[in-house]
Design a protein around this motif. Structure first.
Motif, PDB file in Angstrom:
ATOM      1  N   LEU A  26      92.475 -39.648 -33.991  1.00  0.00           N
ATOM      2  CA  LEU A  26      92.359 -41.104 -34.567  1.00  0.00           C
ATOM      3  C   LEU A  26      90.735 -41.396 -34.079  1.00  0.00           C
ATOM      4  O   LEU A  26      90.367 -42.175 -35.216  1.00  0.00           O
ATOM      5  N   ILE A  27      90.222 -41.081 -33.333  1.00  0.00           N
ATOM      6  CA  ILE A  27      88.786 -41.319 -32.847  1.00  0.00           C
ATOM      7  C   ILE A  27      87.961 -40.951 -34.096  1.00  0.00           C
ATOM      8  O   ILE A  27      87.055 -41.421 -34.581  1.00  0.00           O
ATOM      9  N   ASN A  29      88.973 -40.058 -37.179  1.00  0.00           N
ATOM     10  CA  ASN A  29      89.226 -40.662 -38.366  1.00  0.00           C
ATOM     11  C   ASN A  29      88.524 -42.098 -38.358  1.00  0.00           C
ATOM     12  O   ASN A  29      87.703 -42.507 -39.516  1.00  0.00           O
ATOM     13  N   THR A  30      88.347 -42.816 -37.386  1.00  0.00           N
ATOM     14  CA  THR A  30      87.643 -44.070 -37.082  1.00  0.00           C
ATOM     15  C   THR A  30      86.290 -43.792 -37.378  1.00  0.00           C
ATOM     16  O   THR A  30      85.571 -44.662 -38.064  1.00  0.00           O
ATOM     17  N   TYR A  31      85.881 -42.751 -36.843  1.00  0.00           N
ATOM     18  CA  TYR A  31      84.243 -42.417 -36.996  1.00  0.00           C
ATOM     19  C   TYR A  31      83.808 -42.030 -38.438  1.00  0.00           C
ATOM     20  O   TYR A  31      82.903 -42.720 -38.999  1.00  0.00           O
ATOM     21  N   GLU A  34      83.904 -45.495 -40.058  1.00  0.00           N
ATOM     22  CA  GLU A  34      82.837 -46.416 -39.752  1.00  0.00           C
ATOM     23  C   GLU A  34      81.444 -45.985 -40.528  1.00  0.00           C
ATOM     24  O   GLU A  34      80.619 -46.480 -41.076  1.00  0.00           O
ATOM     25  N   MET A 206      81.225 -48.298 -32.682  1.00  0.00           N
ATOM     26  CA  MET A 206      82.561 -47.771 -32.249  1.00  0.00           C
ATOM     27  C   MET A 206      82.723 -48.060 -30.618  1.00  0.00           C
ATOM     28  O   MET A 206      83.678 -47.376 -30.293  1.00  0.00           O
ATOM     29  N   LEU A 209      85.917 -49.466 -28.860  1.00  0.00           N
ATOM     30  CA  LEU A 209      86.749 -48.342 -29.191  1.00  0.00           C
ATOM     31  C   LEU A 209      86.523 -47.192 -28.228  1.00  0.00           C
ATOM     32  O   LEU A 209      87.616 -46.695 -27.666  1.00  0.00           O
TER      33      LEU A 209
END
Length: 464
Positions: A26-27, A29-31, A34, A206, A209
Motif C-alpha cells: 500500500l505504501i 502504491n501511494t508512493y 504521489e 508522504m 503516512l
C-alpha cells in the motif's frame, strides 16, 4: 501446551509478515500515485510556457528547417545521416535562445524547486502512397535532442508525448521534369523533465503516512511481543503453581497421615489404658501439629515482599553472630561430610540487622548448599568490608546453577530442576524470602555459578 504456544508464535509471526507485506504494498502504491500527481502538477504549472510567442517562433524555425531538409532528402540531395545532422545543427543554433527565454519564464512561475527540460524527436516516418520510409531513429541513435538540456532519460519523467501527422508538398525533379508531389509525414516528439530532489519532495508529502505506518508497525510488533511474553509467563506461572501445589501436597501428606494413625491409636483401648503409650501418641500428635504449623507459617512468612516485612533490628558483632550461626547450622544439619570454612573478617564490625529474619535468609542459602551439594559438601563463608558496605560471600562446591536458572532463582515458587524432575524437596520460597529480606535491609544479593563448579551468593548490606 508447549506445542500450542509454538504454533501460536509461528502463526503470529506469519501474520505479522503478511500484514507488513500488505502495508509495504500500500505504501508503494501511494508512493507511485504521489509521484504521478507531483509530476502532473509540475506539468500543469509549466504547460503555459510552451505557448509563449518567442518560444513558438523558435520551434517553428526548426519545423521550417525540417521541411527544407526533407525536400532535399526526397530529391536525394542528402542522405538520412545528413538530414539528421542538418536538423541537429539548426536545433543547436537556436537552443541557447530558447533556453534563455524558457528559464526566464520558469523562474517567474516560482515552483520552489528546480527542473531541467528537454524536447527530443523520437521518430520521423514518411509515406508517399506506396511505401513507408523510416528516416529516424537509426541503428546508432534512438532520440534526437532539439531543445533543452542534455541529461539521461533514465532520471527523467515524461510530461508530454506528441504525434503529428502532416501532408508535405515538395518539388520532385525527374529527367528535367518538375513535379509537385506530396507525402504524409509522421513526427513523434517527447518532452521530458528532471526534477531536482523529487524523491525528497514526494517523501515529505508522504511523511504523515510513513510516520503513522512506522508507529503502527512498531505498535503491532510491541503488542505481539508483549502478548507472547505474557503467554509464556502465564505458562511458566501455571507450571510453577502446579509444581508448588504438588510440593505442598506432598509436604502435608506425611504429617496428616501420621496424625491420622495417631488419632486412630488414641481410640485403641489398650493405648488408653497405658499411660506411657497414650503420652507417646499425644507427643506424636503434638509434634505433627507443630510441623504442620511451621509448614503453614513458612508459606505465609516467605510469601511476604520486602515492603511487607517489618524489621526489628538488633546491634550485633559480626564475628560473634557468624560463629553462632555456623555452630547452630552444623548442629541442625548433623552432616558428617560437611566442611564449613569460617572466614569472617578479622576486625569486629557492628551490624544493625533483624537477627531472626537475616539468620533465616542466610540459613536458606546454607541449606541449599547441602540439598544441591555433592557427597562431600564444602562451604566457604567469607565476609569483608568495602566502601562502607558489608559483603557476605557464601561459596559451595555443589552442582552449580545454569545461566537460565540464575535469572529466576529469586522468583517466588521457582525451583531449580534437573531435566523435568525436581529431585530435591522444597516449596521454591527459600531464595525468594532471602531476596526480600536482603532488600528489606537496603542491600542486594547476586549469584555467580557454573554447572558442576559450584555457586557463590554475594550479599551486600550497608553498615549503619
Amino acid at each position: 501446551m508447549k506445542n500450542r504456544i509454538t504454533i501460536l508464535i509461528i502463526a503470529s509471526i506469519a501474520t505479522l509478515i503478511a500484514l507488513s507485506g500488505i502495508q509495504a504494498y500500500l505504501i508503494e502504491n501511494t508512493y507511485q500515485l504521489e509521484k504521478k500527481l507531483f509530476v502532473q502538477e509540475t506539468d500543469e504549472a509549466i504547460s503555459d510556457i510552451d505557448n509563449h510567442p518567442e518560444l513558438d517562433s523558435i520551434t517553428d524555425s526548426i519545423g521550417e528547417e525540417l521541411k527544407a531538409s526533407l525536400s532535399d532528402y526526397k530529391n536525394k540531395r542528402i542522405s538520412k545521416a545528413a538530414f539528421i545532422q542538418k536538423i541537429k545543427i539548426k536545433a543547436d543554433s537556436v537552443n541557447p535562445q530558447y533556453m534563455k527565454r524558457y528559464t526566464t519564464e520558469l523562474d517567474s512561475i516560482n515552483l520552489g524547486y528546480k527542473i531541467r527540460y528537454k524536447r527530443q524527436i523520437v521518430s520521423i516516418v514518411t509515406f508517399d502512397g506506396k511505401k513507408t520510409d523510416s528516416i529516424f531513429p537509426t541503428a546508432t541513435q534512438q532520440n534526437l535532442l532539439i531543445l533543452g538540456e542534455t541529461f539521461d532519460d533514465a532520471d527523467a519523467q515524461t510530461i508530454k508525448s506528441s504525434r503529428t501527422f502532416t501532408e508535405f508538398e515538395f518539388v520532385d525533379k525527374l529527367n528535367d521534369s518538375v513535379f509537385i508531389n506530396s507525402i504524409d509525414v509522421e513526427i513523434k516528439t517527447k518532452d521530458l523533465i528532471v526534477i531536482t530532489d523529487w524523491k525528497s519532495i514526494v517523501f515529505r508529502r508522504m511523511a504523515t503516512l510513513l510516520i503513522c505506518s512506522a508507529l503502527l508497525f512498531l505498535f503491532v510488533v510491541g503488542l505481539l511481543y508483549y502478548s507472547i511474553k505474557n503467554l509464556i509467563n502465564q505458562k511458566k506461572i501455571t507450571e510453577i503453581k502446579t509444581d508448588f501445589i504438588n510440593n505442598i501436597t506432598h509436604e502435608l501428606k506425611t504429617p496428616l497421615a501420621t496424625l491420622g494413625v495417631a488419632s486412630k491409636s488414641l481410640k485403641n483401648k489398650e493405648i488408653q489404658h497405658s499411660p506411657e503409650a497414650f503420652e507417646n501418641t499425644l507427643n506424636i500428635v503434638d509434634r505433627q501439629n507443630t510441623r504442620l504449623q511451621k509448614l503453614i507459617d513458612q508459606v505465609l512468612t516467605n510469601s511476604l515482599s520486602s515492603q511487607d516485612i517489618v524489621l526489628s533490628k538488633d546491634t550485633v558483632v559480626d564475628t560473634i553472630y557468624f560463629n553462632d550461626l555456623i555452630a547452630d547450622f552444623k548442629l541442625a544439619t548433623q552432616q558428617k561430610s560437611l566442611h564449613l570454612i569460617n572466614d569472617v573478617c578479622d576486625e569486629d564490625v557492628i551490624l544493625r540487622i533483624d537477627t531472626f529474619h537475616f539468620t533465616t535468609a542466610l540459613l536458606n542459602i546454607l541449606e541449599n548448599a547441602i540439598k544441591y551439594g555433592n557427597d562431600k559438601v564444602e562451604i566457604h563463608l567469607k565476609t569483608e568490608v568495602r566502601n562502607n558496605k558489608y559483603i557476605i560471600q557464601i561459596t559451595d562446591n555443589g552442582s552449580g546453577i545454569s545461566e537460565k536458572d540464575q535469572a529466576q532463582i529469586f522468583d517466588k515458587f521457582y525451583r531449580v530442576s534437573h531435566g523435568n524432575v525436581h529431585n530435591v524437596k522444597g516449596l521454591g520460597l527459600g531464595l525468594y524470602y532471602t531476596y526480600q529480606i536482603v532488600h528489606a535491609h537496603q542491600g542486594k544479593i547476586t549469584v555467580q555459578s557454573e554447572l558442576t563448579k559450584g555457586t557463590t551468593f554475594s550479599i551486600i548490606i550497608p553498615i549503619n
